[in-house]
Motif scaffolding. Structure first.
Motif: not given
Length: 318
Positions: A92-95, A285-294, A296-301
């Motif tokens: 979304g727009r905020p992230l 792959d730390i970047s991929a882990r951050l995307i995974w966290i996003f 799980k939090l519903g910030w990324a789809h």
């Protein structure tokens, strides 16, 4: 049609040919800015070791530098690269705004400029038209030295500008990104002055502000620059190639942590829109882990995770 392919097919209205790769040249202020942003952090990096031996480095400086390295580094890898360039996930727009600002703190250029260069790199990887391939001058020893310099940082001094209308029409049409890019000088100032402010407040001294400016500002920016540039140079010259890519991209394990997973570069070029670059066991792959966290939090789809079937198809036979 992939992100990497689409720029080569964008045409000018009323013409039959593709838009040109180059759109004019950088003006004098922009060119001076390139030299400042490249050489000031580099000189700080070269001065870092003797400076540290004598005086001026504290755990406060290290902590502030680490925080800003992670924020700005992931802004480049997750934001500029995997999200804005390749669309590896949606958000979304905020992230979207946060990622754009975080990437701007790395002092590697405005969003649309960085993305235009990188999309052009994928469209012509290791061929004529690639802005930073190390293989454009031949394969002899002298040619490889010249190619390494060009791929690592020499290409930054070429005054020609990648045609953003051809490679980043989506970002040019985005009002938020246009505003963020217009404020790039502000983000550049903030990435140096905020560490100094924190250092001064945490130590309650002007000297703490000066050392934080040096270590967490200039040295941190210089280190991140060279890690990023190493993906362009080292990861197209040396390393292993377990996947079938149409260029000379390689995996270099030694850069994996410092680059937040970007040095698993061979898989990335074999499958550019994949959200994870380190796909084999033990490939951090730390970047991929951050995307995974996003996610799980519903910030990324709509995350483009690798599948076993696709990886088997991309793997080199034998």
């Amino acid at each position: 049609m992939t992100v990497a392919d689409s720029p080569t097919r964008t045409k000018d209205p009323g013409t039959s040919g593709p838009k040109p790769l180059i759109d004019g040249t950088r003006g004098l202020p922009q060119q001076v800015g390139v030299y400042v942003f490249v050489f000031a952090p580099l000189l700080a990096l070269l001065a870092a070791v003797p400076f540290a031996w004598g005086w001026g480095l504290t755990w406060t400086d290290v902590a502030i530098a680490a925080v800003f390295y992670v924020i700005s580094g992931l802004g480049i890898t997750v934001g500029y690269h995997r999200y804005f360039t390749h669309g590896s996930f949606k958000t979304g727009r905020p992230l979207r705004i946060v990622l754009a600002i975080a990437g701007s703190l790395a002092l590697q250029g405005p969003v649309h400029v960085w993305v235009a260069d990188h999309r052009r790199h994928h469209a012509f990887s290791d061929k004529e038209g690639d802005p930073h391939s190390p293989w454009l001058f031949g394969t002899g020893p002298a040619a490889l030295v010249k190619g390494f310099w060009h791929a690592h940082m020499g290409w930054l001094f070429d005054r020609s500008k990648t045609n953003a209308k051809r490679f980043t029409p989506d970002l040019l049409a985005d009002k938020d990104i246009r505003r963020i890019d217009a404020l790039f000088t502000l983000w550049g100032s903030a990435t140096l002055l905020l560490p100094a402010l924190l250092g001064g407040l945490l130590t309650w001294s002007w000297w703490g502000a000066v050392t934080a400016l040096f270590w967490a500002g200039l040295v941190r920016v210089g280190l991140l620059h060279h890690i990023t540039w190493s993906i362009n140079s080292i990861c197209h010259m040396w390393g292993n190639t377990p996947f079938a890519a149409r260029d000379r991209s390689t995996n270099v394990w030694a850069l994996a942590i410092a680059s937040f997973g970007e040095s698993w570069h061979n898989l990335h070029h074999a499958d550019p829109t994949c959200a994870r670059h380190g796909v084999k066991r033990g490939q951090i792959d730390i970047s991929a882990r951050l995307i995974w966290i996003f996610e799980k939090l519903g910030w990324a789809h709509s995350v483009r995770w690798p599948t076993t079937r696709r990886l088997e198809r991309l793997a080199k036979a034998g």
